[in-house]
Design an enzyme around this catalytic site. Structure first.
Site, PDB file in Angstrom:
ATOM      1  N   GLN A   1     -14.917 -14.284 -45.603  1.00  0.00           N
ATOM      2  CA  GLN A   1     -14.143 -13.577 -46.614  1.00  0.00           C
ATOM      3  C   GLN A   1     -12.764 -13.187 -46.089  1.00  0.00           C
ATOM      4  OE1 GLN A   1     -15.000  -9.399 -48.298  1.00  0.00           O
ATOM      5  NE2 GLN A   1     -15.883 -10.773 -49.837  1.00  0.00           N
TER       6      GLN A   1
ATOM      7  N   ARG B   1      -6.108  -1.070 -39.655  1.00  0.00           N
ATOM      8  CA  ARG B   1      -4.898  -0.565 -40.311  1.00  0.00           C
ATOM      9  C   ARG B   1      -4.193   0.484 -39.457  1.00  0.00           C
ATOM     10  NH1 ARG B   1      -6.456  -0.037 -46.772  1.00  0.00           N
ATOM     11  NH2 ARG B   1      -7.460  -2.089 -46.936  1.00  0.00           N
TER      12      ARG B   1
ATOM     13  N   ARG C   1     -18.470 -11.290 -43.445  1.00  0.00           N
ATOM     14  CA  ARG C   1     -17.514 -10.182 -43.344  1.00  0.00           C
ATOM     15  C   ARG C   1     -18.227  -8.858 -43.529  1.00  0.00           C
ATOM     16  NH1 ARG C   1     -13.000  -7.546 -46.584  1.00  0.00           N
ATOM     17  NH2 ARG C   1     -12.194  -6.149 -44.994  1.00  0.00           N
TER      18      ARG C   1
ATOM     19  N   ARG D   1       7.935   8.555 -19.772  1.00  0.00           N
ATOM     20  CA  ARG D   1       7.642   8.286 -21.185  1.00  0.00           C
ATOM     21  C   ARG D   1       7.123   6.856 -21.359  1.00  0.00           C
ATOM     22  NH1 ARG D   1      12.435   9.532 -25.286  1.00  0.00           N
ATOM     23  NH2 ARG D   1      12.230  11.508 -24.161  1.00  0.00           N
TER      24      ARG D   1
ATOM     25  N   SER E   1     -11.796  -2.497 -41.609  1.00  0.00           N
ATOM     26  CA  SER E   1     -10.584  -2.286 -42.389  1.00  0.00           C
ATOM     27  C   SER E   1      -9.786  -1.064 -41.954  1.00  0.00           C
ATOM     28  CB  SER E   1     -10.943  -2.169 -43.873  1.00  0.00           C
ATOM     29  OG  SER E   1      -9.768  -2.011 -44.645  1.00  0.00           O
TER      30      SER E   1
ATOM     31  N   SER F   1      14.330  19.559 -15.151  1.00  0.00           N
ATOM     32  CA  SER F   1      13.078  20.308 -15.105  1.00  0.00           C
ATOM     33  C   SER F   1      13.338  21.669 -15.727  1.00  0.00           C
ATOM     34  CB  SER F   1      12.596  20.481 -13.654  1.00  0.00           C
ATOM     35  OG  SER F   1      11.559  21.443 -13.588  1.00  0.00           O
TER      36      SER F   1
ATOM     37  N   HIS G   1       0.844  -1.210   0.000  1.00  0.00           N
ATOM     38  CA  HIS G   1       0.000   0.000   0.000  1.00  0.00           C
ATOM     39  C   HIS G   1       0.878   1.259   0.000  1.00  0.00           C
ATOM     40  CE1 HIS G   1      -3.267  -2.755   1.143  1.00  0.00           C
ATOM     41  NE2 HIS G   1      -2.391  -3.252   1.997  1.00  0.00           N
TER      42      HIS G   1
END
Length: 360
Positions: free
Chosen positions: A115, A212, A203, A177, A208, A163, A32
């Site tokens: 498909q 992508r 399908r 980051r 699509s 900083s 904790h």
């Protein structure tokens, strides 16, 4: 996925070396984010490594499970190919196998599809990457917390600005980051799950454009998170004296049970000893919390006539190495039995690893 796996094994190897180096360095544990029993710096690092090993397993599985749609036709029935081969089923299946093999899938194609191949495949693939994002975020967050305590720091360049407003600061920019990008990586699985859920019948096309973006972003984000994480773990700086000082401030309270047991062995009454410790502990706590002073419990114990029988043993009873249990042995066992076998297939990759350089 192979590129990401290769980068991941390098991170695991570097962090494992860190764990081995600090396998027996006592440090205050936290639950904790409150002081708890001691652990070691290396043992804590194995918690990170273990999750990375699971990420390695997940990425390997996602890669190895990938199949090929193959030659199945517009709705997956292979009707046009059956017509091409004059109704010869075996030739259609052989063509499917050969195309899959020539495409790098070792003859492995999905037995049935519409498909498109099932978008559940994308879920399995991106899930492994998003799961890694959670691991990376956890590791970077732990490092940020430890940096605040000044116990561990990420690498800091000689001319790096910590900083823009406060020149004295050394903000954990790399770890921040990692956290920022990992959050993005974690949420991408939502796109893929929704895409898989809206595949109407054989399908629909609304998947699509989304996939992508989502799938390449997942790969690219995982790649930069791995590069940043490698840079961090390879340059981690540990401050043993700061760690020892924090242990000294908390250990006296944790050692009280040792004092009681030592007194009992000398013939003392456990209940009476417990009461003596309780009173002294509350007095020391008041000094810390109300006066802002240092924890002086040990000095109070030394001065208390009741504890005279163990006065000469107090230093040994306060040795941090006696409070870490099997932590060093656990590190050794974990590295030997789990990490080394997992990394063995990647020995050449690890031998050729290069430092991850970042611009900060």
């Amino acid at each position: 996925m192979d590129l990401l796996i290769n980068k991941l094994v390098v991170v695991i190897d570097s962090l494992s070396q860190f764990a081995r180096t600090h396998r027996a360095l006592p440090t205050l544990g936290f639950t904790h984010f409150q002081p708890a029993q001691l652990t070691t710096v290396g043992k804590r690092a194995t918690l990170w490594v273990q999750e990375l090993l699971w990420d390695l397993r997940n990425m390997q599985r996602a890669r190895d499970d990938l199949g090929f749609r193959g030659v199945k036709g517009t709705t997956g029935t292979q009707a046009s190919f059956l017509s091409l081969f004059n109704g010869d089923d075996e030739k259609v299946e052989e063509l499917d196998r050969l195309v899959a093999e020539l495409s790098g899938f070792k003859g492995k194609s999905y037995p049935v599809c519409g498909q498109t191949y099932s978008r559940k495949v994308d879920v399995d693939f991106v899930s492994a990457l998003s799961s890694f994002g959670a691991t990376a975020h956890r590791i970077a967050t732990d490092i940020r917390l430890l940096a605040n305590l000044k116990e561990i720091e990420e690498p800091f360049e000689r001319d790096q600005i910590g900083s823009s407003a406060m020149a004295y600061k050394r903000n954990p920019m790399r770890s921040e980051r990692v956290c920022s990008l990992s959050r993005h990586l974690m949420v991408l699985i939502g796109d893929v799950l929704q895409t898989a859920s809206v595949q109407w019948l054989e399908r629909t096309l609304d998947d699509s454009a989304n996939r992508r973006i989502a799938i390449p972003e997942a790969c690219l984000t995982a790649d930069i998170v791995l590069a940043t994480l490698q840079n961090v773990v390879e340059g981690l700086v540990v401050y043993p004296q700061v760690i020892a000082r924090r242990i000294r401030s908390e250990l006296p309270f944790m050692a009280t049970e040792n004092f009681i047991m030592a007194m009992v062995q000398k013939g003392g009454d456990r209940q009476e000893c417990h009461e003596q410790i309780r009173v002294l502990s509350h007095e020391a706590a008041a000094v810390v919390k109300q006066q802002g002073g240092d924890n002086d419990l040990i000095e109070r114990v030394r001065k208390c006539a009741y504890f005279a029988p163990i006065a000469g043993e107090l230093d040994s009873l306060l040795d941090p190495s006696t409070f870490i249990g099997r932590a060093p042995a656990q590190v050794d066992r974990f590295l030997a039995d789990f990490v080394e076998p997992a990394l063995a297939p990647y020995a050449d990759i690890i031998a050729q690893k290069k430092p991850a350089e970042l611009s900060v």
